[in-house]
Design a protein around this motif. Structure first.
Motif, PDB file in Angstrom:
ATOM      1  N   GLY A 158      39.574  74.866  88.528  1.00  0.00           N
ATOM      2  CA  GLY A 158      39.863  73.516  89.000  1.00  0.00           C
ATOM      3  C   GLY A 158      39.173  72.463  88.158  1.00  0.00           C
ATOM      4  O   GLY A 158      39.789  71.452  87.775  1.00  0.00           O
ATOM      5  N   ASP A 159      37.889  72.688  87.838  1.00  0.00           N
ATOM      6  CA  ASP A 159      37.151  71.748  86.979  1.00  0.00           C
ATOM      7  C   ASP A 159      37.779  71.661  85.593  1.00  0.00           C
ATOM      8  O   ASP A 159      37.918  70.578  85.015  1.00  0.00           O
ATOM      9  CB  ASP A 159      35.692  72.185  86.847  1.00  0.00           C
ATOM     10  N   CYS A 161      40.881  72.323  84.710  1.00  0.00           N
ATOM     11  CA  CYS A 161      42.190  71.650  84.754  1.00  0.00           C
ATOM     12  C   CYS A 161      42.034  70.136  84.866  1.00  0.00           C
ATOM     13  O   CYS A 161      42.817  69.384  84.269  1.00  0.00           O
ATOM     14  CB  CYS A 161      43.020  72.196  85.911  1.00  0.00           C
ATOM     15  N   ARG A 162      41.046  69.684  85.597  1.00  0.00           N
ATOM     16  CA  ARG A 162      40.793  68.232  85.659  1.00  0.00           C
ATOM     17  C   ARG A 162      40.371  67.714  84.289  1.00  0.00           C
ATOM     18  O   ARG A 162      40.781  66.612  83.881  1.00  0.00           O
ATOM     19  CB  ARG A 162      39.735  67.928  86.722  1.00  0.00           C
ATOM     20  N   LYS A 165      43.361  67.424  82.291  1.00  0.00           N
ATOM     21  CA  LYS A 165      44.352  66.533  82.912  1.00  0.00           C
ATOM     22  C   LYS A 165      45.665  67.260  83.202  1.00  0.00           C
ATOM     23  O   LYS A 165      46.761  66.782  82.907  1.00  0.00           O
ATOM     24  CB  LYS A 165      44.605  65.303  82.029  1.00  0.00           C
ATOM     25  N   THR A 166      45.534  68.447  83.781  1.00  0.00           N
ATOM     26  CA  THR A 166      46.698  69.227  84.169  1.00  0.00           C
ATOM     27  C   THR A 166      46.458  69.828  85.546  1.00  0.00           C
ATOM     28  O   THR A 166      45.402  69.601  86.158  1.00  0.00           O
ATOM     29  CB  THR A 166      46.996  70.332  83.141  1.00  0.00           C
ATOM     30  N   GLU A 167      47.415  70.599  86.041  1.00  0.00           N
ATOM     31  CA  GLU A 167      47.336  71.161  87.378  1.00  0.00           C
ATOM     32  C   GLU A 167      46.926  72.631  87.332  1.00  0.00           C
ATOM     33  O   GLU A 167      47.195  73.339  86.352  1.00  0.00           O
ATOM     34  CB  GLU A 167      48.697  71.036  88.080  1.00  0.00           C
TER      35      GLU A 167
END
Length: 277
Positions: A158-159, A161-162, A165-167
């Motif tokens: 999750g970190d 991907c942030r 800048k994606t999901e």
């Protein structure tokens, strides 16, 4: 454009083959040849240039200091191609990392543990010094820990991907079950795997045959043999062990600040079979 530069044995192959290709809007280019790389084109707006050798080498023929020299050269090359490009780098508890690095080489060729460790300088093994070189104020940096893949993989992805800048990929649970680049951790396992590697390299040198599956089979068989034998132990002298432990604890504090996440619980290494190699 992002650069993922290693380290070796921090799930780099797993990231390249499984996680990065699963991310929406992301292409992954696996190469250590940085010169000439251009901004992403086509449907994917994000390009990740990834190669573990950008941060150093696991070679048993290197000289102490070579890894920091290569990292410095890589950062200079990145600055020429894409000034300010974000960098992703993985770290791993030092003794665990040295054990994995040695096992990676020993499944291919015989080398004594003491001789192999001597090819690294203390500076090579200072992850905080590596972070100093990367985190120079001119580029965003995402450092992560190999150990996170065992204890908090969803939070890590999750970190990341942030940062990209994606999901988070919808099939993350499936992706996390994959393990890559198994290395036998017992002397018996290494002895079993080594002929497979030597034969496969000979085939590729003298014939057009691509023998990577043979190497992968040898590694899997050697790893299976580990279940019946004592695992490899890396012994460090007291001064080196104390210095590396201090470097690890400082790294955890620095990374907690960078990531905005308390990583102190990751101070101890997890069992090696719980995370991608």
């Amino acid at each position: 454009m992002y650069f993922h530069i290693g380290l070796h044995k921090t799930a780099t192959t797993w990231l390249q083959r499984h996680l990065f290709p699963s991310l929406p809007g992301v292409n992954c280019l696996v190469t250590r040849r940085i010169a000439g790389i251009t901004q992403p084109q086509g449907d994917a707006p994000t390009l990740i240039v990834s190669h573990e050798a950008l941060s150093g080498t696991l070679s048993s023929e290197k000289q102490p200091g070579d890894n920091k020299k290569r990292l410095t050269e890589t950062l200079s090359s990145i600055a020429e191609v894409a000034p300010g490009a974000p960098i992703i780098i993985g770290f791993r508890e030092h003794r665990s990392w040295l054990t994995a690095a040695y096992a990676q080489k020993a499944k291919k060729q015989g080398v004594k543990v003491e001789r192999y460790i001597a090819t690294f300088s203390r500076d090579d093994l200072s992850w905080c010094r590596s972070l100093d070189l990367i985190e120079d104020g001119r580029r965003p940096v995402f450092p992560f820990l190999y150990e996170e893949l065992s204890q908090a993989p969803q939070a890590l992805v999750g970190d990341l991907c942030r940062f990209l800048k994606t999901e988070v990929p919808a099939n993350l649970s499936e992706v996390l079950r994959v393990r890559e680049n198994a290395s036998p951790r017992s002397q018996a396992g290494q002895l079993l795997s080594r002929p497979f590697f030597q034969v496969s390299y000979a085939l590729e040198k003298f014939t057009p045959i691509k023998a990577r599956p043979l190497r992968e089979l040898g590694a899997r068989l050697g790893t299976r043999l580990d279940e019946n034998f004592v695992p490899l132990q890396i012994d460090l002298d007291q001064d080196m062990a104390r210095e590396l432990r201090g470097d690890w604890e400082t790294l955890l504090r620095r990374m907690s600040d960078i990531r905005g996440r308390d990583l102190s619980a990751l101070a101890e290494r997890p069992p090696a079979d719980q995370v991608p190699a």
